[in-house]
Design a protein around this motif. Structure first.
Motif, PDB file in Angstrom:
ATOM      1  N   UNK A  85      43.202  31.411  31.722  1.00 16.51           N
ATOM      2  CA  UNK A  85      42.897  31.330  30.683  1.00 16.51           C
ATOM      3  C   UNK A  85      41.183  30.698  30.687  1.00 16.51           C
ATOM      4  N   UNK A  86      41.768  29.158  30.730  1.00 13.63           N
ATOM      5  CA  UNK A  86      41.012  27.793  30.653  1.00 13.63           C
ATOM      6  C   UNK A  86      39.861  28.409  31.956  1.00 13.63           C
ATOM      7  N   UNK A  87      40.551  28.106  32.952  1.00  9.82           N
ATOM      8  CA  UNK A  87      39.808  28.494  34.747  1.00  9.82           C
ATOM      9  C   UNK A  87      38.881  29.537  33.863  1.00  9.82           C
ATOM     10  N   UNK A  88      39.169  30.708  33.461  1.00 10.55           N
ATOM     11  CA  UNK A  88      38.021  31.568  33.625  1.00 10.55           C
ATOM     12  C   UNK A  88      36.714  31.737  32.731  1.00 10.55           C
ATOM     13  N   UNK A  89      37.296  30.296  32.190  1.00 11.73           N
ATOM     14  CA  UNK A  89      35.996  30.561  31.171  1.00 11.73           C
ATOM     15  C   UNK A  89      35.453  28.592  31.182  1.00 11.73           C
ATOM     16  N   UNK A  90      35.481  28.440  32.473  1.00 13.92           N
ATOM     17  CA  UNK A  90      34.774  27.103  32.729  1.00 13.92           C
ATOM     18  C   UNK A  90      35.473  26.362  32.345  1.00 13.92           C
ATOM     19  N   UNK A  91      36.242  25.842  32.046  1.00 14.45           N
ATOM     20  CA  UNK A  91      37.769  24.549  31.543  1.00 14.45           C
ATOM     21  C   UNK A  91      37.409  24.878  30.491  1.00 14.45           C
ATOM     22  N   UNK A  92      37.504  25.966  29.750  1.00 20.36           N
ATOM     23  CA  UNK A  92      37.314  26.050  27.882  1.00 20.36           C
ATOM     24  C   UNK A  92      38.814  25.628  27.601  1.00 20.36           C
ATOM     25  N   UNK A  93      38.634  24.913  26.052  1.00 19.04           N
ATOM     26  CA  UNK A  93      40.530  24.028  25.939  1.00 19.04           C
ATOM     27  C   UNK A  93      41.046  25.228  24.985  1.00 19.04           C
TER      28      UNK A  93
END
Length: 487
Positions: free
Chosen positions: A440-448
């Motif tokens: 989830x985070x990786x797909x959104x450029x490192x979103x927490x």
């Protein structure tokens, strides 16, 4: 469309909430508890642990041999798709004086008959990843204790289902995280429990292992199931080897709790280059391969593209303000490492190779890494009692240098003595579910991303794992099993 709208769509399908929480992170649902928590669950002692092993490919046969060497344990049932895989350990058991187990094979639902077998009281899951969740759920629904190879579960939604079942049925559900029983990992735990490293601040764990040859070898991962996972998913699907020991050092889930993580994955470079270099051999393998029930042809998995990046890096922050870094890389020639670093205010331990630096008197600057004589003194004083007691036997019986046997030994010892297990269902879920959270985070450029509290607040009061061994008379209580240990 905003990025948060995109997150909502992604998370809605996975059981997470698209709304941004107070931390600014992607939030997650915490459903109401239906039953009493099982963090310190102690069940009625089992006179004999009667094990049914599902999956006899890469991991299952070794489990059969190890379990058979433990007093008070019988392997009573085996299951696999292929009859030959059931036949081989059955033959071994008979040759070594054990009763032949029941065999369940030949169909995709045969494993359910093993779970339903009234003689089985521990289901031991060693199947490919994609079958872990249905097998664990079914075992719990049948009121059976279950131990599952890593990773146990991949989505938040499935975690809650498994936890609800474990709480409802009051059954043990343990992730078979063998690295928590490694010699160095248990040394580190003993150092931490004796406050040699001081207040813990930061940990690092990883699974860095060149698996390119294994992934592209016919028969190593049945139906190329691991390649198929890499084709469909990013993030870190295999965090538990590095993460589990760090969480035990830090009492995560038993006095502290993961709060939020952020993750980034590199691009996929290693697989395409490997395939290009071996294109003639792999083209023939792809032409000869057939599809299977995972919805992707073997040829597609062998040729790519793959969603999984070469290097996945996640940073986790806990409620007490500690940090954990977790990495995954199975596509580079980097030598094997789990990093296994734990840093405190008085000292640090790091592995590969093992090094320790101590500053017990808060001197500045510290004196650097311990020399050979100092390391010898530390090992003599702080080696974990389980390794001191049973380490030589474990090494003789095998399984990743002995850690597999010690894991099985502790599991069966606790079941026979009505003790809580070293790894509970909440830890099993939290360590495993980094698969979805990091994706989830990786797909959104490192979103927490907020990490769900699977204990629903019970972590505040759950007792940390102690320095546990087995009773010194335990290994000698069954003469026949004791004789088998020399096999």
């Amino acid at each position: 469309m905003s990025i948060f709208s995109t997150r909502r769509g992604f998370l809605k399908a996975s059981g997470m909430v698209g709304a941004v929480g107070l931390t600014g992170a992607i939030g997650c649902k915490i459903p109401a508890r239906k039953h009493e928590h099982v963090g310190g669950l102690a069940c009625k002692p089992l006179d004999t642990v009667k094990v049914g092993v599902i999956g006899l490919g890469m991991r299952g046969p070794g489990a059969v041999y190890r379990l058979s060497a433990i007093p008070g344990v019988r392997v009573v049932a085996l299951s696999d798709l292929f009859e030959a895989r059931v036949a081989a350990p059955t033959k071994w058991l008979k040759e070594h004086g054990f009763a032949a187990p029941k065999g369940y094979f030949g169909g995709t639902e045969e494993w359910k008959k093993l779970v339903e077998d009234p003689e089985v009281n521990l289901v031991y899951v060693a199947s490919p990843w994609q079958m872990h969740v249905p097998m664990v759920k079914y075992a719990l629904s049948c009121g059976k204790h279950v131990a599952c190879e890593v990773p146990m579960v991949f989505t938040v939604e499935d975690c809650w289902d498994i936890i609800d079942l474990a709480e409802e049925k009051r059954c043990h559900c343990m992730l078979l995280e063998n690295c928590c029983y490694g010699e160095t990992e248990m040394l580190a735990l003993n150092l931490v429990r004796n406050n040699i490293l001081g207040t813990l601040v930061h940990g690092e764990g990883a699974y860095i292992h060149d698996l390119r040859g294994w992934n592209f070898r016919d028969g190593s991962y049945e139906g190329f199931w691991r390649l198929k996972w890499n084709a469909l998913h990013t993030g870190n699907p295999y965090a538990t080897h590095g993460l589990g020991p760090i969480c035990q050092y830090m009492n995560v889930g038993r006095g502290d709790q993961m709060r939020v993580l952020t993750a980034m994955n590199s691009g996929c470079f290693g697989f395409p280059e490997y395939v290009d270099y071996h294109k003639e051999r792999l083209a023939k393998l792809a032409d000869a391969s057939k599809g299977n029930k995972y919805g992707m042809t073997d040829a597609r998995a062998l040729k790519g593209p793959w969603a999984q990046g070469d290097m996945s890096t996640a940073i986790i922050k806990t409620e007490l303000g500690r940090t954990i870094m977790v990495q995954h890389d199975t596509t580079s020639p980097r030598p094997y490492t789990r990093i296994n670093l734990i840093s405190g205010t008085k000292g640090i331990l790091k592995d590969y190779p093992l090094q320790i630096a101590l500053d017990p008197e808060y001197k500045a600057p510290h004196l650097g890494w311990c020399n050979q004589a100092q390391m010898k003194e530390i090992l003599a004083k702080y080696s974990h009692p389980l390794w001191v007691q049973s380490g030589e036997l474990a090494k003789r019986l095998g399984g990743h240098g002995g850690m597999d046997f010690l894991m099985d030994l502790r599991l069966c010892y606790c079941l026979q003595n009505g003790l809580p297990l070293d790894i509970n269902v909440y830890e099993s879920c939290q360590w495993s579910v980094l698969a979805e959270l990091t994706e989830t985070s990786s797909k959104h450029d490192g979103a927490p991303v907020e990490v769900p509290d699977f204990t629903r607040g019970a972590w505040h009061d759950l007792k940390p794992l102690g320095i546990e061994a087995v009773d010194e008379t335990f290994l000698n209580k069954d003469a026949k099993a004791g004789q088998q240990m020399n096999v």
